[in-house]
Motif scaffolding. Sequence first.
Motif, short mmCIF file in Angstrom:
data_model
loop_
_atom_site.label_atom_id
_atom_site.label_comp_id
_atom_site.label_asym_id
_atom_site.label_seq_id
_atom_site.Cartn_x
_atom_site.Cartn_y
_atom_site.Cartn_z
N ILE A 169 5.56 6.50 -13.51
CA ILE A 169 5.29 7.28 -12.32
C ILE A 169 4.70 6.27 -11.35
CG2 ILE A 169 3.89 9.08 -11.26
CD1 ILE A 169 3.96 10.53 -13.96
N ASP A 170 5.34 6.11 -10.22
CA ASP A 170 4.96 5.04 -9.31
C ASP A 170 5.07 5.53 -7.88
OD1 ASP A 170 4.23 2.50 -8.50
OD2 ASP A 170 6.11 1.55 -9.07
N LEU A 171 4.21 5.02 -7.02
CA LEU A 171 4.32 5.28 -5.60
C LEU A 171 5.19 4.20 -4.99
CD1 LEU A 171 0.64 6.14 -4.65
CD2 LEU A 171 2.51 7.73 -5.10
N LEU A 172 5.97 4.58 -4.01
CA LEU A 172 6.83 3.60 -3.35
C LEU A 172 6.54 3.63 -1.85
CD1 LEU A 172 9.02 1.52 -3.87
CD2 LEU A 172 10.70 3.32 -3.51
N PRO A 173 5.49 2.93 -1.43
CA PRO A 173 5.19 2.89 0.00
C PRO A 173 6.20 1.99 0.71
CG PRO A 173 3.54 1.65 -1.22
CD PRO A 173 4.52 2.19 -2.21
N THR A 174 7.18 2.61 1.34
CA THR A 174 8.22 1.83 2.00
C THR A 174 7.69 1.19 3.28
OG1 THR A 174 9.03 3.79 3.13
CG2 THR A 174 10.09 3.23 1.06
N PRO A 175 8.17 0.02 3.61
CA PRO A 175 7.65 -0.67 4.78
C PRO A 175 8.04 0.02 6.08
CG PRO A 175 9.49 -1.88 3.85
CD PRO A 175 9.20 -0.75 2.93
N VAL A 176 7.10 -0.01 7.02
CA VAL A 176 7.37 0.49 8.36
C VAL A 176 8.11 -0.61 9.11
CG1 VAL A 176 6.29 1.21 10.53
CG2 VAL A 176 5.32 1.97 8.34
N PRO A 177 9.19 -0.27 9.83
CA PRO A 177 9.94 -1.30 10.57
C PRO A 177 9.05 -2.06 11.56
CG PRO A 177 11.13 0.78 10.57
CD PRO A 177 9.78 1.06 9.98
N ARG A 178 9.34 -3.32 11.73
CA ARG A 178 8.56 -4.17 12.64
C ARG A 178 8.59 -3.65 14.08
NH1 ARG A 178 7.13 -9.04 10.10
NH2 ARG A 178 8.30 -9.39 8.18
N ALA A 179 9.62 -2.90 14.42
CA ALA A 179 9.71 -2.35 15.78
C ALA A 179 8.55 -1.41 16.08
CB ALA A 179 11.04 -1.63 15.98
N HIS A 180 7.97 -0.83 15.04
CA HIS A 180 6.82 0.06 15.20
C HIS A 180 5.55 -0.73 14.88
CE1 HIS A 180 9.52 3.50 15.49
NE2 HIS A 180 10.17 2.99 14.46
N LEU A 181 5.22 -1.64 15.77
CA LEU A 181 4.18 -2.62 15.51
C LEU A 181 2.85 -2.00 15.09
CD1 LEU A 181 3.35 -5.58 15.46
CD2 LEU A 181 2.81 -5.40 17.88
N PHE A 182 2.36 -0.99 15.81
CA PHE A 182 1.07 -0.40 15.46
C PHE A 182 1.10 0.24 14.07
CE2 PHE A 182 -1.88 3.18 15.26
CZ PHE A 182 -3.08 2.49 15.43
N LYS A 183 2.16 0.99 13.79
CA LYS A 183 2.27 1.63 12.47
C LYS A 183 2.38 0.58 11.37
CE LYS A 183 4.43 5.94 13.93
NZ LYS A 183 5.63 6.78 13.84
N ARG A 184 3.12 -0.49 11.65
CA ARG A 184 3.27 -1.57 10.66
C ARG A 184 1.93 -2.23 10.38
NH1 ARG A 184 5.60 -3.70 6.24
NH2 ARG A 184 5.86 -5.92 6.38
N LEU A 185 1.18 -2.55 11.43
CA LEU A 185 -0.13 -3.16 11.25
C LEU A 185 -1.07 -2.22 10.50
CD1 LEU A 185 -0.64 -4.91 14.70
CD2 LEU A 185 -0.22 -6.00 12.49
N LEU A 186 -1.03 -0.94 10.83
CA LEU A 186 -1.86 0.04 10.14
C LEU A 186 -1.49 0.10 8.66
CD1 LEU A 186 -4.03 2.22 10.31
CD2 LEU A 186 -2.22 3.86 10.88
N GLN A 187 -0.22 0.09 8.37
CA GLN A 187 0.22 0.10 6.97
C GLN A 187 -0.27 -1.13 6.22
OE1 GLN A 187 4.38 -0.63 5.95
NE2 GLN A 187 4.28 1.09 4.53
N LEU A 188 -0.18 -2.29 6.84
CA LEU A 188 -0.63 -3.52 6.19
C LEU A 188 -2.14 -3.51 5.94
CD1 LEU A 188 1.56 -6.12 8.11
CD2 LEU A 188 1.86 -5.30 5.75
#
Length: 104
Positions: A57-76
Amino acid sequence: KNVEVVHASATALPEPVRSTGFDVLLSLDCAYHFDSREAFLERTLPLVKSGGRFAAIDLLPTPVPRAHLFKRLLQLVVAKLVDIPVANLHDTALYESHLRRNGC
């Protein structure tokens, strides 16, 4: 009947475990924390004995596309805070290929 519990790194198992292998390998809600999930699969799935079972049982946090810079930074930032290596931020297709490449 016979259960042995070994405390070890999932990506660097000690020799006795590597020699004997597993009848059952169970990974519950943890592989996304391993550095990396791919290394865990590469090092443990070949140790599952013929006729043995692997369940996860695993979570798969898929990456946010780089085009969505704020969301990507938040995810990181969140990934760093909860100890999820960036290498484990990938899509389902890549995860499935890791599983297939290692015998699942």
